[in-house]
Design a protein around this motif. Structure first.
Motif, PDB file in Angstrom:
ATOM      1  N   ARG A 109       5.023  -1.851   1.064  1.00 39.72           N
ATOM      2  CA  ARG A 109       4.590  -0.574   1.634  1.00 39.72           C
ATOM      3  C   ARG A 109       3.120  -0.311   1.336  1.00 39.72           C
ATOM      4  O   ARG A 109       2.344   0.061   2.220  1.00 39.72           O
ATOM      5  CB  ARG A 109       5.461   0.546   1.056  1.00 39.72           C
ATOM      6  CG  ARG A 109       4.980   1.954   1.359  1.00 39.72           C
ATOM      7  CD  ARG A 109       5.797   2.957   0.577  1.00 39.72           C
ATOM      8  NE  ARG A 109       5.163   4.265   0.545  1.00 39.72           N
ATOM      9  CZ  ARG A 109       5.545   5.259  -0.241  1.00 39.72           C
ATOM     10  NH1 ARG A 109       6.570   5.089  -1.072  1.00 39.72           N
ATOM     11  NH2 ARG A 109       4.916   6.408  -0.218  1.00 39.72           N
ATOM     12  N   ARG A 110       2.726  -0.534   0.083  1.00 40.44           N
ATOM     13  CA  ARG A 110       1.333  -0.251  -0.305  1.00 40.44           C
ATOM     14  C   ARG A 110       0.356  -1.189   0.384  1.00 40.44           C
ATOM     15  O   ARG A 110      -0.732  -0.770   0.812  1.00 40.44           O
ATOM     16  CB  ARG A 110       1.181  -0.367  -1.820  1.00 40.44           C
ATOM     17  CG  ARG A 110       1.737   0.831  -2.600  1.00 40.44           C
ATOM     18  CD  ARG A 110       1.349   0.744  -4.063  1.00 40.44           C
ATOM     19  NE  ARG A 110      -0.095   0.641  -4.209  1.00 40.44           N
ATOM     20  CZ  ARG A 110      -0.700   0.195  -5.314  1.00 40.44           C
ATOM     21  NH1 ARG A 110       0.039  -0.188  -6.340  1.00 40.44           N
ATOM     22  NH2 ARG A 110      -1.995   0.136  -5.390  1.00 40.44           N
ATOM     23  N   LEU A 111       0.723  -2.474   0.494  1.00 41.93           N
ATOM     24  CA  LEU A 111      -0.183  -3.410   1.151  1.00 41.93           C
ATOM     25  C   LEU A 111      -0.314  -3.094   2.633  1.00 41.93           C
ATOM     26  O   LEU A 111      -1.416  -3.133   3.198  1.00 41.93           O
ATOM     27  CB  LEU A 111       0.313  -4.849   0.967  1.00 41.93           C
ATOM     28  CG  LEU A 111      -0.594  -5.918   1.572  1.00 41.93           C
ATOM     29  CD1 LEU A 111      -1.969  -5.900   0.904  1.00 41.93           C
ATOM     30  CD2 LEU A 111       0.023  -7.306   1.446  1.00 41.93           C
ATOM     31  N   SER A 112       0.796  -2.764   3.287  1.00 42.35           N
ATOM     32  CA  SER A 112       0.749  -2.405   4.704  1.00 42.35           C
ATOM     33  C   SER A 112      -0.158  -1.200   4.911  1.00 42.35           C
ATOM     34  O   SER A 112      -0.987  -1.169   5.834  1.00 42.35           O
ATOM     35  CB  SER A 112       2.154  -2.096   5.225  1.00 42.35           C
ATOM     36  OG  SER A 112       2.991  -3.220   5.137  1.00 42.35           O
ATOM     37  N   LEU A 113      -0.007  -0.200   4.047  1.00 40.15           N
ATOM     38  CA  LEU A 113      -0.826   1.004   4.157  1.00 40.15           C
ATOM     39  C   LEU A 113      -2.293   0.696   3.900  1.00 40.15           C
ATOM     40  O   LEU A 113      -3.184   1.184   4.610  1.00 40.15           O
ATOM     41  CB  LEU A 113      -0.324   2.051   3.154  1.00 40.15           C
ATOM     42  CG  LEU A 113      -0.937   3.450   3.248  1.00 40.15           C
ATOM     43  CD1 LEU A 113      -0.586   4.097   4.571  1.00 40.15           C
ATOM     44  CD2 LEU A 113      -0.445   4.324   2.085  1.00 40.15           C
ATOM     45  N   ARG A 114      -2.536  -0.164   2.905  1.00 41.10           N
ATOM     46  CA  ARG A 114      -3.917  -0.509   2.563  1.00 41.10           C
ATOM     47  C   ARG A 114      -4.597  -1.272   3.696  1.00 41.10           C
ATOM     48  O   ARG A 114      -5.771  -1.022   4.009  1.00 41.10           O
ATOM     49  CB  ARG A 114      -3.907  -1.364   1.292  1.00 41.10           C
ATOM     50  CG  ARG A 114      -5.294  -1.774   0.802  1.00 41.10           C
ATOM     51  CD  ARG A 114      -5.164  -2.567  -0.489  1.00 41.10           C
ATOM     52  NE  ARG A 114      -6.410  -3.261  -0.823  1.00 41.10           N
ATOM     53  CZ  ARG A 114      -6.512  -4.182  -1.777  1.00 41.10           C
ATOM     54  NH1 ARG A 114      -5.437  -4.505  -2.484  1.00 41.10           N
ATOM     55  NH2 ARG A 114      -7.658  -4.766  -2.030  1.00 41.10           N
ATOM     56  N   VAL A 115      -3.868  -2.195   4.331  1.00 44.83           N
ATOM     57  CA  VAL A 115      -4.449  -2.969   5.425  1.00 44.83           C
ATOM     58  C   VAL A 115      -4.744  -2.081   6.623  1.00 44.83           C
ATOM     59  O   VAL A 115      -5.821  -2.166   7.230  1.00 44.83           O
ATOM     60  CB  VAL A 115      -3.516  -4.129   5.828  1.00 44.83           C
ATOM     61  CG1 VAL A 115      -4.015  -4.803   7.097  1.00 44.83           C
ATOM     62  CG2 VAL A 115      -3.416  -5.149   4.704  1.00 44.83           C
ATOM     63  N   THR A 143       1.838  -9.157   5.046  1.00 43.37           N
ATOM     64  CA  THR A 143       2.666  -8.189   4.315  1.00 43.37           C
ATOM     65  C   THR A 143       3.947  -8.849   3.832  1.00 43.37           C
ATOM     66  O   THR A 143       4.380  -8.646   2.697  1.00 43.37           O
ATOM     67  CB  THR A 143       2.997  -6.995   5.226  1.00 43.37           C
ATOM     68  OG1 THR A 143       1.785  -6.423   5.699  1.00 43.37           O
ATOM     69  CG2 THR A 143       3.785  -5.955   4.464  1.00 43.37           C
ATOM     70  N   ARG A 144       4.542  -9.653   4.710  1.00 44.29           N
ATOM     71  CA  ARG A 144       5.767 -10.350   4.329  1.00 44.29           C
ATOM     72  C   ARG A 144       5.506 -11.341   3.208  1.00 44.29           C
ATOM     73  O   ARG A 144       6.382 -11.607   2.376  1.00 44.29           O
ATOM     74  CB  ARG A 144       6.330 -11.052   5.564  1.00 44.29           C
ATOM     75  CG  ARG A 144       7.747 -11.585   5.389  1.00 44.29           C
ATOM     76  CD  ARG A 144       8.290 -12.126   6.696  1.00 44.29           C
ATOM     77  NE  ARG A 144       7.464 -13.202   7.210  1.00 44.29           N
ATOM     78  CZ  ARG A 144       6.937 -13.218   8.423  1.00 44.29           C
ATOM     79  NH1 ARG A 144       7.123 -12.198   9.235  1.00 44.29           N
ATOM     80  NH2 ARG A 144       6.203 -14.254   8.828  1.00 44.29           N
ATOM     81  N   SER A 145       4.282 -11.882   3.171  1.00 43.30           N
ATOM     82  CA  SER A 145       3.976 -12.901   2.163  1.00 43.30           C
ATOM     83  C   SER A 145       4.017 -12.334   0.750  1.00 43.30           C
ATOM     84  O   SER A 145       4.402 -13.036  -0.190  1.00 43.30           O
ATOM     85  CB  SER A 145       2.593 -13.508   2.436  1.00 43.30           C
ATOM     86  OG  SER A 145       1.559 -12.577   2.180  1.00 43.30           O
ATOM     87  N   VAL A 146       3.617 -11.067   0.568  1.00 41.82           N
ATOM     88  CA  VAL A 146       3.656 -10.466  -0.771  1.00 41.82           C
ATOM     89  C   VAL A 146       5.093 -10.356  -1.255  1.00 41.82           C
ATOM     90  O   VAL A 146       5.412 -10.676  -2.401  1.00 41.82           O
ATOM     91  CB  VAL A 146       2.968  -9.084  -0.757  1.00 41.82           C
ATOM     92  CG1 VAL A 146       3.176  -8.378  -2.092  1.00 41.82           C
ATOM     93  CG2 VAL A 146       1.484  -9.233  -0.481  1.00 41.82           C
TER      94      VAL A 146
END
Length: 597
Positions: A109-115, A143-146
């Protein structure tokens, strides 16, 4: 759209920064460090129970072999212990999954939001040059990779390492060193072979990813430009382009699968040789009386427990490398700095009157194509200034520079004496409302699209803005009214209807500065005249810049500026410019003749 000329697919770079990317994931874990530590504790306890199963099995076999008189008591206790250890292993595994789920999904969630936030900070040039289909696929994979990385580390790599450690301790403590040597020698050869083969295959995987993104972009691009495709009967061309890219992707995919089969066979061969050697040594020790039958069973059970997950280690390593490759795409994107940035500690724009001044402005979208040449122009506070000129004169460029989608290459733009490069972009854009020539709407309801101009607006505010933009009657006639979904990019509405929504949205925002960029170009004459009166009313208390092609819409402007090749060539009121009999008068006469015919 992507050019139709054929070009060889470029092999992507492989100088990925895997360790840097791994360190970039750590902050996501630290947010839930207590959960992560507890999950790891459950992992260790699960592996202790798993390794204890062969030990318990050894006790059972030895009891049955050497102490038949205790067969009623001792094996039952061992069997119960055997079952309990298996139960505890499963229980700790599931508990680990439950505890770690919050960490994993919060990281996604955080990475998606950050990107997405980072993409919104990028300049207009970035979004014009990048392909939205490719970006969306890169974002999805990244995102899936994280999540995949955390899964591999928590559920595969670390458990295998813990299990290896525990088994190594038992083998070295209880048996001759030859058993540990054969076991971990086999593992070392297996890992070396896997790493060499997987690294060899990575270039093909990168190329597959590039072609996958390219194909996805071509498909989305052709659908977004659906009407253009139909206008020119080019469905077969779009399918041919798409299939050409997929054909290249297919070739690399087959090559990748072939090398994977070779890798899998090599791994199986190494495991088979290692297990055969260690069972040969163990069986020989049993025959010579140096090892009990229970010990042989335990060693065999250890081999099964180690090599079964080791057999999947190759897949885990390959997936981990692919994951790091996908992750690298996203972190490289996050490393890309926006072209337009706020200065450190930049203040907010303070609009007291709303005077706009272009002072000796120079600008070009490319270094070899200058658009504006030393342009100087003042829009007095509360006044309406119209800019006219032929296509390519630089009219719409003024709006883009004022919004700071681009920075000037020379000179400066001031609002109430403040250089717009010295204030925050957020405050600058909050002070400006625009009705663009090409209105693009969200695939949402009319209410959502209109309320976008002022998210906290009430229904009464929306209805008032709709009436002023002469769209209230149209909305009332729709079956779903305000809840009508407008379609992708507003395609369910006509050009005039979309422009009226944009006008209502700008009215709702109520900014001190207004820009109308061909705001009535898609309207019929009757509606245009009605909205023109509305725009004049709205502009009454605002500083207004009108970019116009149709001169009849700006005859009442306080001042009209004529641009030619990026320079101001005439300036004045409508009557004064007609009297000059220059550029403006020529444009006016031409348009009058066109309207008469």
């Amino acid at each position: 759209m992507i050019g139709m000329g054929s070009s060889r697919t470029q092999r992507p770079h492989t100088d990925r920064r895997d360790w840097d990317n791994l360190k970039s994931v750590l902050p996501f874990l630290l947010d839930f460090r207590s959960r992560a530590i507890f999950a790891l504790s459950c992992l260790v306890l699960s592996k202790v129970a798993t390794v204890g199963v062969p030990v318990m099995l050894k006790g059972i076999v030895d009891a049955l072999e050497h102490k038949p008189e205790q067969v009623v008591v001792l094996p039952i206790a061992l069997l119960l212990g055997y079952g309990l250890l298996r139960l505890l292993s499963a229980a700790f595994n599931e508990l680990r999954d439950v505890v770690f789920a919050r960490v994993r999904y919060r990281a996604m969630r955080r990475l998606s939001l950050r990107v997405l936030e980072h993409l919104h900070t990028q300049s207009l040039r970035f979004h014009l040059e990048r392909k939205i289909g490719a970006i969306s696929r890169d974002l999805e994979r990244g995102t899936r990779s994280v999540s995949s990385l955390m899964n591999f580390m928590t559920f595969s790599i670390i458990p295998i390492m813990v299990e290896f450690l525990l088994v190594g301790i038992i083998l070295l403590k209880e048996y001759p060193p030859i058993f540990a040597l054969i076991t971990f020698g086999t593992i070392a050869v297996y890992v070396w072979f896997t790493l060499r083969m997987a690294d060899w295959r990575m270039d093909d995987r990168h190329t597959m990813n590039t072609l996958d993104s390219q194909a996805n972009n071509q498909a989305i691009d052709s659908l977004v430009n659906y009407e253009t495709v139909k206008y020119f009967n080019n469905e077969h061309l779009e399918l041919a382009r798409y299939d050409k890219t997929l054909n290249e992707w297919e070739g690399y995919a087959v090559k990748s699968q072939t090398s994977m089969s070779l890798l899998n066979f090599g791994q199986s061969a190494i495991i088979a040789v290692g297990v055969t050697i260690i069972m040969w040594v163990a069986a020989n020790d049993v025959l010579q009386g140096q090892m009990s039958l229970g010990s042989l069973v335990m060693v065999n059970a250890f081999m099964l427990q180690l090599f079964i997950p080791l057999n999947s280690l190759g897949m885990i390593y390959r997936s981990l490398k692919y994951t790091l490759a996908d992750m690298d795409t996203v972190f490289r994107l996050l490393d890309q700095q926006p072209e337009i940035q706020d200065l450190p500690h930049a203040p907010a724009l303070k609009v007291a009157k709303g005077e706009i001044r272009f002072e000796q402005v120079e600008f070009g979208y490319q270094a070899d194509r200058q658009i504006l040449h030393g342009l100087t122009l003042t829009i007095p506070a509360g006044k309406t200034v119209a800019v006219v000129g032929q296509s390519g004169a630089g009219k719409s460029t003024l709006a883009r520079l004022l919004y700071r989608f681009y920075d000037v290459t020379g000179g400066a733009i001031f609002i109430d004496g403040q250089d717009i490069r010295a204030v925050t972009q957020e405050s600058l854009r909050r002070a400006i409302g625009i009705v663009p020539q090409d209105t693009v709407l969200f695939n949402e309801t009319l209410r959502f699209n209109l309320q976008y101009g002022k998210p906290d607006a009430t229904q009464a505010d929306l209805e008032q803005a709709a009436r002023m933009a002469h769209i209230a009657e149209f909305i009332a006639k729709l079956p779903d009214g305000w809840d009508t979904v407008v379609g992708e990019r507003g395609l369910k509405l006509s050009g005039g209807e979309k422009q009226r929504v944009a006008i209502a949205r700008a009215i709702l925002k109520q900014p001190p500065i207004l820009i109308f960029d061909e705001a009535t170009s898609s309207l019929d004459s009757t509606t245009e005249r009605a909205i023109q009166r509305t725009l004049e009313e709205v502009a009454g208390d605002h500083t207004t810049l009108i970019i116009a092609h149709r001169l009849s819409t700006i005859v009442n402007a306080d001042q009209i500026v004529v641009l030619d090749a990026g320079r101001v060539v005439e300036q004045g009121t409508h009557p004064a410019l007609l009297a000059l009999k220059g550029h403006y008068a020529a444009l006016w006469e031409l348009q009058q003749r066109e309207e008469q015919h």
